[in-house]
Design an enzyme around this catalytic site. Structure first.
Site, PDB file in Angstrom:
ATOM      1  N   ASP A   1      18.132 144.921  18.624  1.00  0.00           N
ATOM      2  CA  ASP A   1      17.721 146.084  19.413  1.00  0.00           C
ATOM      3  C   ASP A   1      18.887 146.625  20.234  1.00  0.00           C
ATOM      4  OD1 ASP A   1      15.324 147.685  20.654  1.00  0.00           O
ATOM      5  OD2 ASP A   1      16.533 147.004  22.354  1.00  0.00           O
TER       6      ASP A   1
ATOM      7  N   TYR B   1      23.470 152.764  25.648  1.00  0.00           N
ATOM      8  CA  TYR B   1      24.067 151.512  26.115  1.00  0.00           C
ATOM      9  C   TYR B   1      25.591 151.580  26.022  1.00  0.00           C
ATOM     10  CZ  TYR B   1      19.376 149.377  25.753  1.00  0.00           C
ATOM     11  OH  TYR B   1      18.045 149.068  25.881  1.00  0.00           O
TER      12      TYR B   1
ATOM     13  N   SER C   1       9.486 153.188  24.756  1.00  0.00           N
ATOM     14  CA  SER C   1       9.950 152.173  25.700  1.00  0.00           C
ATOM     15  C   SER C   1       9.661 152.636  27.119  1.00  0.00           C
ATOM     16  CB  SER C   1      11.457 151.936  25.523  1.00  0.00           C
ATOM     17  OG  SER C   1      11.929 150.998  26.473  1.00  0.00           O
TER      18      SER C   1
ATOM     19  N   GLN D   1       8.122 149.069  24.167  1.00  0.00           N
ATOM     20  CA  GLN D   1       9.144 148.131  24.635  1.00  0.00           C
ATOM     21  C   GLN D   1       9.204 148.166  26.163  1.00  0.00           C
ATOM     22  OE1 GLN D   1      13.913 147.581  24.457  1.00  0.00           O
ATOM     23  NE2 GLN D   1      12.922 147.842  22.471  1.00  0.00           N
TER      24      GLN D   1
ATOM     25  N   SER E   1      13.953 141.580  28.994  1.00  0.00           N
ATOM     26  CA  SER E   1      14.172 140.794  30.211  1.00  0.00           C
ATOM     27  C   SER E   1      13.130 139.700  30.419  1.00  0.00           C
ATOM     28  CB  SER E   1      14.210 141.705  31.444  1.00  0.00           C
ATOM     29  OG  SER E   1      14.817 141.054  32.537  1.00  0.00           O
TER      30      SER E   1
ATOM     31  N   ALA F   1      13.964 137.539  33.274  1.00  0.00           N
ATOM     32  CA  ALA F   1      14.135 138.255  34.544  1.00  0.00           C
ATOM     33  C   ALA F   1      15.606 138.309  34.951  1.00  0.00           C
ATOM     34  CB  ALA F   1      13.274 137.638  35.641  1.00  0.00           C
TER      35      ALA F   1
ATOM     36  N   ARG G   1      24.973 137.761  36.390  1.00  0.00           N
ATOM     37  CA  ARG G   1      24.423 139.112  36.393  1.00  0.00           C
ATOM     38  C   ARG G   1      24.326 139.667  37.824  1.00  0.00           C
ATOM     39  NH1 ARG G   1      20.865 141.394  32.778  1.00  0.00           N
ATOM     40  NH2 ARG G   1      22.206 140.399  31.244  1.00  0.00           N
TER      41      ARG G   1
ATOM     42  N   ASN H   1      18.135 130.083  23.708  1.00  0.00           N
ATOM     43  CA  ASN H   1      16.945 130.926  23.837  1.00  0.00           C
ATOM     44  C   ASN H   1      16.079 130.934  22.583  1.00  0.00           C
ATOM     45  OD1 ASN H   1      17.625 131.639  26.473  1.00  0.00           O
ATOM     46  ND2 ASN H   1      18.707 133.494  25.849  1.00  0.00           N
TER      47      ASN H   1
END
Length: 333
Positions: free
Chosen positions: A49, A54, A151, A177, A206, A209, A228, A295
């Site tokens: 995705d 971006y 989204s 999304q 996310s 989070a 982040r 993940n």
């Protein structure tokens, strides 16, 4: 890797999707980005995705170069349109002009003849919804787009789009999304019930989070260097709502829950969103290949009812649930 149908469509996507917002072309050098994508492919991820906006279109370019040479039929490539990609008044939004021009740019950057899913990145109050949906439908007819989605649209906006598509004979939206995690549950009250009824699946972003649910942010402690929360390119703004001592203390209480299940905290967070039957896939991003490998182990994990209740007892009181906080732009008078 496990696979799920996207909504009521026949398209199967990997339970874990790889996303490159805030990473490719921005935070992460291209060599590292390539390693992350290769790790995702090695782990069985087939769904990727991105969006034209971006990193100012650079994220699509990096993903296109990295996936070049892969068997195209074995991939599901998603991108989006809405946010500005140029200086002109028509370089944004969901007008027919911008959609038609944007898809061509995305296909060129992604090095593909079509995208599997083209998503309206936000709702556009300045363009008739009929115009947007007709443009999307034309792209499906042209073979440049296989499925269409949205989204961060509100439930009433999704419902309007489905009604217009039915009335005008357009292809229906198959996906939404939204942001979704243990801490951000705004889709549960309105969007999920509507989408379950109408056959629209969620591809959630996310799920950790912005890294808070990994447990690396500790109450009363300095922010980890290079995280982040210290990123001045946008990441810090997104994560700061979670950086309170009360919330971070509660997150630490998830450690024994994850340990009992043999999971990392990040794996637990991703597995939790996948327990929602309306969720088709959870998008994960990464700056290092080992994050991807960690993940993806959330795929296929089943959490018992008592575990879900235990988790909800810890984070339920601080979770954000207000459906008005959906990321769609503020409605204009």
């Amino acid at each position: 890797m496990e696979f799920r149908n996207l909504g009521r469509s026949g398209l199967k996507i990997s339970e874990i999707s790889y996303g490159n917002w805030l990473t490719h072309g921005s935070q992460v050098e291209e060599d590292a980005a390539r390693e992350c994508v290769r790790a995702a492919l090695d782990e069985g991820v087939t769904t990727f995705d991105t969006a034209d906006v971006y990193a100012g279109t650079r994220a699509e370019e990096v993903l296109g170069r990295t996936l070049d040479g892969q068997r195209r039929e074995g991939l599901e490539i998603f991108t989006k349109v809405y946010w500005p990609t140029g200086p002109g008044p028509n370089d944004r939004g969901l007008s027919r002009k911008h959609i038609m021009e944007s898809i061509n740019g995305s296909l060129r950057r992604l090095r593909t003849d079509y995208v599997d899913l083209y998503q309206a990145h936000r709702f556009d109050y300045e363009t008739p919804l009929e115009e947007t949906l007709r443009a999307f439908d034309d792209l499906v007819r042209q073979g440049k787009v296989l499925y269409v989605g949205v989204s961060e649209w509100r439930a009433d906006e999704i419902e309007r789009a489905l009604k217009i598509a039915d009335e005008m004979g357009f292809d229906r939206i198959v996906s939404s999304q939204p942001q979704y995690s243990l801490l951000w549950r705004v889709i549960e009250e309105q969007i999920v019930p509507l989408c379950e009824r109408e056959g629209v699946g969620q591809i959630v972003w996310s799920p950790i989070a912005q890294g808070v649910l990994s447990g690396k942010y500790l109450p009363g402690q300095p922010l980890p260097a290079g995280s982040r929360a210290t990123d001045d390119k946008g990441g810090a703004d997104m994560i700061k709502r979670y950086l309170t001592d009360d919330l971070l203390t509660r997150v630490q209480e998830l450690k024994p829950v994850a340990a009992d299940l043999g999971l990392t905290m990040a794996q637990l967070a991703v597995a939790w969103v996948l327990q929602n039957p309306n969720v088709a896939s959870a998008i994960v991003g990464a700056s290092r290949p080992e994050q991807v490998r960690d993940n993806v182990k959330a795929a296929g994990v089943k959490l018992d009812a008592d575990v879900l209740e235990r988790i909800d007892g810890i984070l339920g009181p601080v979770a954000i649930r207000d459906p008005e906080k959906t990321g769609s732009p503020a409605k204009r008078p």
